[in-house]
Design an enzyme around this catalytic site. Sequence first.
Site, PDB file in Angstrom:
ATOM      1  N   ASP A   1      -9.156   0.377   2.035  1.00 22.84           N
ATOM      2  CA  ASP A   1      -9.073   0.916   0.667  1.00 22.84           C
ATOM      3  C   ASP A   1     -10.367   0.639  -0.090  1.00 22.84           C
ATOM      4  OD1 ASP A   1      -6.565   1.819   1.135  1.00 22.84           O
ATOM      5  OD2 ASP A   1      -5.520   0.500  -0.253  1.00 22.84           O
TER       6      ASP A   1
ATOM      7  N   ASP B   1       0.857  -1.185   0.000  1.00 18.73           N
ATOM      8  CA  ASP B   1       0.000   0.000   0.000  1.00 18.73           C
ATOM      9  C   ASP B   1       0.901   1.245   0.000  1.00 18.73           C
ATOM     10  OD1 ASP B   1      -2.685   1.255   0.396  1.00 18.73           O
ATOM     11  OD2 ASP B   1      -1.703   2.007   2.190  1.00 18.73           O
TER      12      ASP B   1
ATOM     13  N   THR C   1      -2.722   5.791  -4.508  1.00 20.34           N
ATOM     14  CA  THR C   1      -1.580   6.575  -3.990  1.00 20.34           C
ATOM     15  C   THR C   1      -0.319   6.316  -4.808  1.00 20.34           C
ATOM     16  OG1 THR C   1      -1.307   4.818  -2.361  1.00 20.34           O
ATOM     17  CG2 THR C   1      -2.348   6.829  -1.603  1.00 20.34           C
ATOM     18  N   THR C   2      -0.075   5.054  -5.133  1.00 23.88           N
ATOM     19  CA  THR C   2       1.126   4.720  -5.922  1.00 23.88           C
ATOM     20  C   THR C   2       1.040   5.360  -7.305  1.00 23.88           C
ATOM     21  OG1 THR C   2       1.203   2.625  -4.730  1.00 23.88           O
ATOM     22  CG2 THR C   2       2.601   2.815  -6.660  1.00 23.88           C
TER      23      THR C   2
END
Length: 553
Positions: free
Chosen positions: A392, A62, A95-96
């Site tokens: 998530d 994550d 996010t990545t």
Amino acid sequence: MSMRQPVFILSEDSEVTKGKDAQENNINAAKAVAAAVRTTLGPKGMDKMLANTLGDIVITNDGATILEEMDIEHPAAKMVVQVAETQEDEVGDGTTTAVAIAGELLKQSEDLLEKDVHPTIIASGLRQASHKCQEILNQEIAKKVSIENEERLKKVAETAMTGKGAESARDTLKEITVNAITAVADKKEDGYQVNIDNIKIEKKVGGRAQDTQLVEGMIIDKEKVHPEMPKSVENAKIALISAPIEHKETEVDAEIQITNPDQLQQFLDEEEAMLKKLVNKIKESGANVVFCQKGIDDMAQHYLAKEGILAVRRARKSDLKKLARATGGNVVSNIDEISEEDLGQAGHIKEKRVSNENMLFIEDCKNPRSVSLLVRGGTEHVVDEVERALEDALKVVAVAVEDGKIVAGGGAPEVELAHRLREYAASVGGREQLAIEAFANALEIVPRTLAENAGLDPIDALVDLRNKHEAGEKAAGLNVFDGEVIDMWEAGVVEPLRVKTQAVDSASETAVMVLRIDDVISGGSGSGGDQPDMPGGPGGGMPGGMGGMGGMM
């Protein structure tokens, strides 16, 4: 001719990095952050093991968790970490993707800087490109979804969990996720509002991730206060009390003089009578279960047990609020004023043993506006990763329900945006078009990384994707399991629109901000001196808070 005296405005131990050096330094720091998380992207992404000084270990892929756990010092790198934080807060996933795009935007901009394109022109082009992306995403790529469309929402949850540690249990978890969001969604005039805080997550090591369950009510990690109290209650009438069930302390310091044993006995009897009166008030209201935020006196526990009332003390304030939503009760602060209208209702309350600990399950609530999830897993690391995947999934389904719009996944939106931006760049003209083309190239980092992480050839994958999109297939994305380019809508790989709009927005804003910095003034131990070697620390001797990066961020 007299020599001119140089003027020093900074303290001796301040460091100033100027112009190209400063930009290069900042861009390299941002690229390093992006490189740290890039390998975790997609279903075939790898995990990171993070160990802190205390020896605690976190194993996850994550992006937000990785960047949170990393001890990042460089101020420009911290700005990229903020991209991940914003993405996590606003959407809960992607996010990545956001960090990878931010890093690639800066890498592409670096090439333009070397060609002597001015940073403000690059910044202007990036802003135009970002604005155009939002327009295309909203008007041409996104499709509508509603809370009634459970199958689509399950696909949104499944996409968010694919590649995470909880993937083996995703069929169970996606079902739980959609049911939980549907239960707590509040209808508004123009759609729905979902507050994730109304979903309580309890973790217990033991069992498998597939044993994770949804309780349409509440799970309280407490046990009854007295062994004589019932273990289960049918047709529960629940009193939620925020005041202590104890004898009241006097407001002022008082001294009581007792001259003989009878007076002491009288005093104790009075205290006992006071507690009995409180318990009677609770019983008269019709309550057979009590959740108390404060303490319950031993004598009061005895009286409650005699009346067959199940009681819990020191319940969290947040739990009381959730119980009120789940059972339809009111939190009462004055026991004297408690009435039947204040009581919550539940079909049954039962004390169950989970992993050698007792927990209370409040189930069969009439209209539970708050629900609980009990997360299970073989080890602590597994439980933590399942919880992260669930959080998530809950966030993205909530966002999809609130916005009512979703897009295809698998790199499809990024390739489509890149294709459309190249067309748009030609119409803009001037040097800004170079920045818009750089933005298009940067967006393709997403499908390229998906291919790399799956062990596929990124160039072949990109060529195939571009060909499909140029032929008008807007949803063509990369199937990382066999390397084929397929329609992502048909494959059920879908994400909320906000994942993409937020990622593009915050990545471009951060890239612009980093590009516009041409001096980095790192203060010495001038005024605060906590971090003498840290660029952006306090001090530095310049007026108006410009000592470190503070004046520039």
